[in-house]
Design a protein around this motif. Structure first.
Motif, short mmCIF file in Angstrom:
data_model
loop_
_atom_site.label_atom_id
_atom_site.label_comp_id
_atom_site.label_asym_id
_atom_site.label_seq_id
_atom_site.Cartn_x
_atom_site.Cartn_y
_atom_site.Cartn_z
N CYS A 29 -3.69 25.97 94.75
CA CYS A 29 -4.38 25.88 96.05
C CYS A 29 -4.14 27.11 96.91
CB CYS A 29 -3.94 24.63 96.79
SG CYS A 29 -4.33 23.14 95.87
N HIS A 30 -5.23 27.77 97.29
CA HIS A 30 -5.19 28.99 98.12
C HIS A 30 -6.14 28.83 99.30
CE1 HIS A 30 -3.16 31.85 95.22
NE2 HIS A 30 -3.35 30.77 94.48
N SER A 31 -6.11 29.83 100.19
CA SER A 31 -7.07 29.82 101.31
C SER A 31 -7.35 31.26 101.72
CB SER A 31 -6.49 29.06 102.50
OG SER A 31 -5.32 29.68 102.95
N GLY A 32 -8.47 31.44 102.42
CA GLY A 32 -8.70 32.76 103.01
C GLY A 32 -10.02 33.41 102.64
N VAL A 53 1.59 30.16 96.46
CA VAL A 53 1.81 31.42 95.72
C VAL A 53 1.77 32.60 96.70
CG1 VAL A 53 0.69 33.00 94.09
CG2 VAL A 53 0.94 30.58 93.50
N HIS A 54 0.83 32.51 97.64
CA HIS A 54 0.74 33.51 98.71
C HIS A 54 1.34 32.90 99.97
CE1 HIS A 54 -2.67 35.25 96.15
NE2 HIS A 54 -1.60 36.01 96.01
N GLY A 55 2.41 33.52 100.47
CA GLY A 55 3.22 32.90 101.52
C GLY A 55 2.47 32.61 102.81
N LEU A 56 1.40 33.35 103.06
CA LEU A 56 0.65 33.13 104.30
C LEU A 56 -0.25 31.91 104.23
CD1 LEU A 56 -0.49 36.73 105.29
CD2 LEU A 56 0.74 35.15 106.76
N GLU A 57 -0.55 31.48 103.01
CA GLU A 57 -1.57 30.43 102.84
C GLU A 57 -0.90 29.06 102.82
OE1 GLU A 57 -3.77 31.83 99.37
OE2 GLU A 57 -3.81 33.83 100.24
N ARG A 58 -0.31 28.71 103.96
CA ARG A 58 0.48 27.48 104.06
C ARG A 58 -0.35 26.24 103.81
NH1 ARG A 58 4.91 29.62 107.93
NH2 ARG A 58 6.12 27.83 107.30
N SER A 115 4.45 36.44 104.82
CA SER A 115 3.76 37.50 104.08
C SER A 115 3.08 36.89 102.87
CB SER A 115 4.75 38.58 103.63
OG SER A 115 5.61 38.05 102.65
N ARG A 116 2.02 37.55 102.42
CA ARG A 116 1.32 37.13 101.21
C ARG A 116 2.23 37.29 99.99
NH1 ARG A 116 -4.09 37.13 98.93
NH2 ARG A 116 -4.03 38.03 96.84
N SER A 117 2.94 38.44 99.96
CA SER A 117 3.77 38.76 98.80
C SER A 117 5.13 38.06 98.91
CB SER A 117 3.96 40.26 98.74
OG SER A 117 4.50 40.70 99.97
#
Ligand SMILES: [Zn+2]
Length: 325
Positions: free
Chosen positions: A187-190, A64-69, A116-118
């Motif tokens: 699934c996210h990260s950070g 969902v957030h592009g940086l959180e591969r 990017s996140r967005s």
């Protein structure tokens, strides 16, 4: 399969190539559809298992957030493991006679491509739903409409959902909400030093309508895996936000059916602590950069993802009812 001949440059997003390879390797067991296209990139939905509307379902979402591969990596590892297991493990194959599984492993490919996140319109998809918090949300982080150049931009007031948000909601409406019982994992990260499983809500500190079901599910997991790495907590314990897509879908599901969307928030600060060099890279804030660590993370979460599938199948045995609830 659909999408293999798309005009995207091969190798533009390694994760999309990996997804397509897994679907091909499944030899028709995994049904892939393109929910929408964003620029050159397909938004894939993958489905397998029971088509009965009474069957419980689990949805797996990431990117969902592009940086959180790393979230996409975890879901793809699970999917690859599942496809291999289906070939060799008859008892596991029978699970799919009773459970529906759906996947959207890369919700925001344009964001992943541009690091990017967005998404490509500068919108944070997890702030994009038409849902306002009535409580105090943190400035900017809680979602803002000041500028798409700032993080956590919600999109213009009154504008339709972004295509990625719309596709995610459509998949949930088609596959999860019509069923008596469904679970989702995004699934996210950070965030932080620990791996966390967040349950709703993000927009209010009120208790989640399915708190009893979350409690029963996590108690079952803790009994089965006493040394698991997760902290289970409501997202509102950390911050409140406008526009959370899962809260929006929870409101749509109501209380008449059990819909429990969870978020896996992998603690990336731990990877940074082990390797401060990660701070030199934008991706390093959100993903393990060493290949060995990435491989470990990819496999560490498999038991939790498999557990959700088994829990869906046996939900009649652990869902609280009557006075117990
Ligand atoms: Zn995220």
């Amino acid at each position: 399969m659909a999408g293999c001949n798309n005009p995207r440059m091969q190798g533009a997003i390694a994760e999309l190539d990996e997804l397509e390879r897994i679907v091909e390797a499944s030899r028709g067991r995994v049904e892939a559809t393109v929910l929408a296209r964003v620029g050159d990139f397909p938004l894939y939905a993958l489905r397998l298992g029971s088509t009965s509307v009474q069957a419980p379902a689990v949805g797996f979402f990431a990117g969902v957030h592009g940086l959180e591969r790393v979230g996409t990596h975890v879901v793809l590892s699970f999917l690859a493991s599942l496809v291999t297991r289906l070939e060799r493990d008859e008892s596991f194959a029978r699970l799919l006679d009773e459970v529906r599984l759906v996947f959207m492993p890369l919700v925001n490919p344009a964001g992943m491509h541009r690091r990017s996140r967005s998404n490509a319109n500068g919108v944070d998809l997890m702030r994009n739903a038409p849902l306002e918090s009535r409580e105090r949300v943190p400035f900017l982080l809680g979602g803002q409409r000041l500028s798409r150049r700032l993080p956590w931009y919600r999109g213009d007031a009154g504008a339709p959902l972004e295509p990625e948000s719309e596709a995610l909601c459509r998949l949930v409406r088609e596959e999860l909400l019509p069923r008596p019982v469904s679970l989702a994992l995004d699934c996210h990260s950070g965030f932080g030093l620990r791996d966390r499983i967040w349950f709703p809500y993000a927009h209010t500190r009120r208790p989640f309508v399915h708190l009893a079901e979350v409690h029963a599910l996590t108690a079952l997991f803790c009994e089965s895996y006493p040394r698991h790495p997760y902290l289970f907590e409501p997202q509102s314990r950390h911050y409140l936000a406008h526009g959370d897509l899962w809260d929006y879908l929870c409101a749509e599901a109501g209380s008449g059916r059990v819909f429990v969307p969870l978020t896996l928030e992998m603690g990336s600060w731990r990877w940074i602590r082990k390797s401060p060099r990660q701070l030199l890279s934008r991706l390093g804030f959100f993903n393990p950069l060493s290949l060995a660590r990435l491989e470990r993370v990819r496999s560490n979460h498999l038991p939790w993802l498999y557990f959700l599938c088994h829990a869906a199948r046996t939900c009649r045995q652990w869902l609280p009812a009557g006075a117990n609830r």
